[in-house]
Write an enzyme that holds these catalytic residues in place. Structure first.
Site, short mmCIF file in Angstrom:
data_model
loop_
_atom_site.label_atom_id
_atom_site.label_comp_id
_atom_site.label_asym_id
_atom_site.label_seq_id
_atom_site.Cartn_x
_atom_site.Cartn_y
_atom_site.Cartn_z
CE LYS A 1 13.73 45.78 26.50
NZ LYS A 1 14.63 44.74 26.89
NE ARG A 2 19.91 54.67 28.32
CZ ARG A 2 21.00 55.35 28.68
NH1 ARG A 2 21.55 55.13 29.85
NH2 ARG A 2 21.51 56.27 27.90
CB THR B 1 19.88 41.18 32.27
OG1 THR B 1 20.06 42.59 32.08
CG2 THR B 1 21.19 40.46 31.96
CE LYS C 1 17.58 42.27 36.00
NZ LYS C 1 18.04 43.62 35.60
CE LYS D 1 18.62 48.66 24.83
NZ LYS D 1 18.98 47.34 25.40
CG HIS E 1 28.99 43.51 28.06
ND1 HIS E 1 28.18 42.75 28.88
CD2 HIS E 1 30.20 43.53 28.64
CE1 HIS E 1 28.88 42.34 29.92
NE2 HIS E 1 30.12 42.80 29.80
#
Ligand code: 26V
Length: 836
Positions: A571-572, A679, A683, A577, A380
């Site tokens: 998100k984290r 992910t 959504k 990111k 992952h």
């Protein structure tokens, strides 16, 4: 009062409805007719032995959850009995994390009990929303990896696959985040403080775990006592996993650590009563808390023991189940498929070998063949700091037999390498299970790849990089083991439950088959040309936004304008990111408005949410920066009503369920090559947001599915990022791009830190002085261009909603049902086992 009470009790116990209800449920598909709330009344009355006047929403929640559990319990047992009878091949999904969220509304939905519950709620005039709020989120995970595991369980149960999840029953899940003065603070998530109606303890199915040393608590720390082997108990706690339609109810089995019942009599008789009890405490410490770090393997001893504990308990349990029906060990790969969610459970390679060698007394070759054919591994992340390597020394102390086995696996592996690639000692070093640099360490990814028959990544680009870069040598040795399985999310929770308005419109248009076959959404494509359908979709989004705005105001006092564009990044918090890139975009837009107050720009609300690992200082500064940005913009009359920034504390599954349906824009802006899949991107797409994104992870495949015209892609590709490593300088952008420079100058002028001058200096280091590793400045300009294209589209509401419809219609591939179908046929070789 007495007679009142007697009457109520008599009424409930003579009521046949509860019994009827259970009978009906046990026999077949869920076709409940005639509402009954007898179960509910009974739980409310008897479980807490409470005066009805003192009953509050928490008691109502417990009674409702227990009633639902009563309804599903027989079907749950029947599912297990069916698998046992059919001796079905089972999937065992081993994961250190399951980010489940809440269960009540989800289980009611999957059991198709909604109409009945609605009737009961109306009759009793319950405040249903307040009742649902009583359930704590089961936050047994950090982020994407844990939530994926929960989506997979939902899909496997819905697809009637005989599957079981194995994990740990952390007493404390992911920490709760609060924001004070813009800074993140962590509080313990004591989610089991009150009894959890969804779990069933199974003490009769406990297992023993043998360790090569003992532990004691020394000045508050867990310390190993060498040379004194010890035994821990694993106590299983089962949770039902209800498939959509309620036909299959699988199990998520979570292990809690405990000390063996028998006291240490020697110590006890010597008078050390307290010492003996303290030992028990140290055993229970093991499953107390989830590690809150999802990207650095910090080499924590307790984490290593947690991983072994999960593996030892789960293998003992599944081998016991296998042996009940299979006298021949050679049938193991035909009866069990064990999937590793990342390397965290990859000690299972050594543990299964130990069982087959020492308990089944098989020879090495046979044990090795069975082990490999049973196990499979999913990777992952490619972040080097997240790839687990455990010190050899810990194996020596704790797991000496497993170490012996690992060294023997390695000896045979390296012999093979030397045979196949004579003279290539570089390759030997890279492939080895042991990292010899510094203190010797076991490379868990290498162990997982060598000891299994399948290794997969979670999106096409990620699987490619894994193969071509991260574990290139192993992929060359075992090419047939490698594949890609692009992630997905469950449309039950993420569309049907989270967004009933949109789900209803879709069902009205194309029927309800999409719920279990998301490819059906394709049928929405022609409706992009249908005016009344477009109006419906627009209205659903507007309603979701208004509902979100009301919720936000009532729970936090924060006011957002539902007529503005809702632009989200949730998100984290991590440098790769790039929440910081999003922050820079907002500073540029802010500067444009300050410089040109007449500029035409649709009002926008930028929403952030996410947790930073407690030890990740820079991520915490990013949170502080976003919060200060929000405050400064709020206080500036020049942009009032035009820009708004909100940082929502305590991001969790339930918050995602509220925010995603209300979002117009989804930011998926990781540095290309770093986000394995993502992910939340899926959504958002299902819920009718348009994506502003980089060519990374599954976002690439989403854009392919929707057509790049319907996507807002920008930025460097993964190849360009990798290719720029030698020469890139962020100063070029600072020197040559006026808006970039003005944004940075504004930040470093303390405009956003007037009363805390200098606190954002670490951002200067990251973005300029230390070379901008994640290429924020390289992508800022193209981000702004993509943002402008998006704004231009928004100015044409009809064109916007067309693209929204085409995105929703193209999101079918990103159902976790599709992903699971691929795992089932290409990795596990398992078939559905319907429960009669
Ligand atoms: C690493 C560690 C290191 C030790 C402490 C605890 C801990 C917990 C988790 C991890 C690995 C996290 C990897 C991860 O979450 N990957 C994410 O997986 C998602 C599902 O495949 C994927 O969508 C995300 O892109 C990816 O970042």
């Amino acid at each position: 009062m007495n007679s009142d009470r007697t009457r109520t009790v008599a009424k409930i116990s003579s009521s046949p409805t509860a019994r009827e209800l259970l009978k009906q449920y046990a026999c077949g598909p869920v076709q409940l007719t005639g509402a009954s709330n007898a179960l509910y009344e009974r739980h409310l009355m008897f479980d807490n032995v409470m005066d009805p006047k003192a009953i509050g929403p928490r008691e109502q929640y417990e009674a409702a959850a227990k009633s639902v559990r009563d309804v599903l319990s027989q079907r749950w047992l029947l599912t297990e009995r069916t698998y046992e009878r059919e001796n079905a091949k089972r999937i065992y999904y081993l994961s250190m994390e399951f980010l489940i969220g809440r269960s009540l509304a989800n289980n009611i939905m999957n059991l198709l009990l909604d109409p009945m519950v609605k009737q009961a709620v109306d009759e009793k005039r319950l405040d249903w929303l307040a009742l649902l709020e009583q359930e704590p989120d089961a936050g047994l995970g950090n982020g994407g990896l844990g939530r994926l595991a929960a989506c997979f369980l939902d899909s496997m149960a819905t697809m009637q696959l005989p599957a079981m999840g194995y994990g740990l029953r952390y007493e404390y899940g992911i920490f709760r985040q609060s924001i004070r003065d813009g800074w993140q603070h962590e509080e313990a998530d004591n989610w089991l403080r009150r009894p959890d109606p969804w779990e069933a303890a199974r003490p009769q199915e406990q297992v023993e775990v043998r360790l090569g040393c003992s532990f004691e608590v020394r000045s508050g720390k867990l310390a190993a006592v060498l040379g004194e082997p010890s035994i821990l108990l694993g106590i299983p706690y089962d949770r039902p996993v209800v498939g959509y339609g309620g036909r299959t109810i699988n199990t998520l089995r979570l292990w809690a650590a405990a000390a063996p019942e028998a006291f240490d009599f020697h110590e006890f008789s010597a008078g050390d009563f307290v010492g003996a009890l303290a030992e028990r405490l140290s055993a229970e410490t093991l499953t107390r808390v989830l590690y809150p770090d999802d990207s650095t393997s910090m080499g924590q001893g307790l984490r290593f023991v947690q991983e072994y504990f999960l593996v030892a308990c789960s293998l003992a349990d599944l081998v016991r189940r296998f042996r009940r029906n299979n006298p021949d060990w050679r049938a193991l790969p035909d009866r069990a498929a064990i999937q590793f969610n990342d390397t965290h459970p990859s000690l299972a390679v050594a543990e299964l070998m130990r069982i087959l060698l020492d308990e089944a007394h098989l020879g090495w070759d046979e044990a090795w063949d069975l082990t490999r054919r049973t196990l499979a591994y999913t990777n992952h992340t490619l972040l080097p700091e997240a790839l687990e390597k455990w010190p050899l020394r810990w194996f020596e102390v704790l797991l000496p037999r497993q170490l012996e086995i690992i060294l023997e696996i390695n000896r045979r592996l390296l012999d093979d390498v030397r045979n196949r690639f004579p003279g290539d000692e570089g390759r030997v070093e890279r492939v080895s299970l042991i990292d010899e640099r510094g203190g010797r360490k076991v490379r868990m990814a290498n162990l997982a790849i060598v000891g299994s028959h399948s290794t997969n990544g979670v999106a096409a680009i990620h699987s490619g990089l894994l193969r071509r870069v991260t574990v290139k040598d192993l992929a060359e040795m075992f090419p047939e083991r490698f594949s890609n399985k692009t992630n997905g999310v469950t449309p039950r929770r993420w569309l049907l439950l989270a967004n009933p308005a949109l789900a209803g419109i879709i069902t009205d248009a194309i029927g309800d088959r999409w719920i279990t076959d998301l490819a059906e959404l394709e049928k929405l494509k022609p409706l992009a040309d249908d005016r009344s359908f477009r109006d419906d979709i627009r209205r659903a989004k507007q309603d979701a936004k208004s509902r979100f705005a009301e919720w936000l105001k009532s729970t936090s006092g924060v006011v957002v304008d539902p007529a503005s564009i809702f632009d989200s990044q949730i998100k984290r918090i991590h440098e790769y990111k790039r929440q910081l890139l999003n922050g820079l975009r907002i500073v540029v837009l802010y500067n444009r408005l300050r410089e040109n107050p007449d500029l035409e720009m649709a009002p926008r609300t930028f929403v952030f949410a996410g947790k930073a690992a407690p030890a990740y200082q820079l991520a915490k500064i990013i949170i502080k920066f976003l919060n200060n940005l929000a405050d400064t913009i709020d206080a500036d009359p020049a942009v009032k009503g035009r820009l708004k920034v909100v940082f929502l504390p305590e991001y969790c599954v339930s918050l995602a369920e509220r925010l995603i349906p209300a979002s117009d824009v989804s930011n998926q802006i990781s540095t290309a090559g770093y986000e394995a899949s993502g992910t939340s991107n899926m959504k958002f797409m299902m819920n009718g947001a348009l994506t502003l994104g980089t060519r990374d992870g599954a976002t690439i495949e989403m854009a392919e599915a929707a057509g790049e015209d319907n996507f807002f892609l920008f930025g460097l590709t993964a190849e360009q990022v990798a290719g720029s490593r030698g020469w890139y300088s962020p100063y070029w952008h600072y020197d040559n791009e006026p808006e970039t420079r003005a944004a940075l100058d504004l930040i470093f002028s303390n405009h956003f830190s007037r009363y805390e001058p200098g606190i954002f200096e670490p951002l200067r280091d990251v973005l300029l002085t230390h070379g901008d590793h994640y290429r924020h400045l390289a992508d800022l300009t193209s981000y702004l261009e993509a943002d402008q294209r998006l704004l231009d589209l928004y100015a044409d509401p009809d064109a916007w909603v067309r693209k929204v419809i085409l995105n929703v219609a193209s999101s079918g591939r990103f159902s976790s049902d599709r992903t699971i179908a691929e795992y089932a046929s290409q990795i596990w070789n398992v078939q559905p086992c319907p429960v009669p």
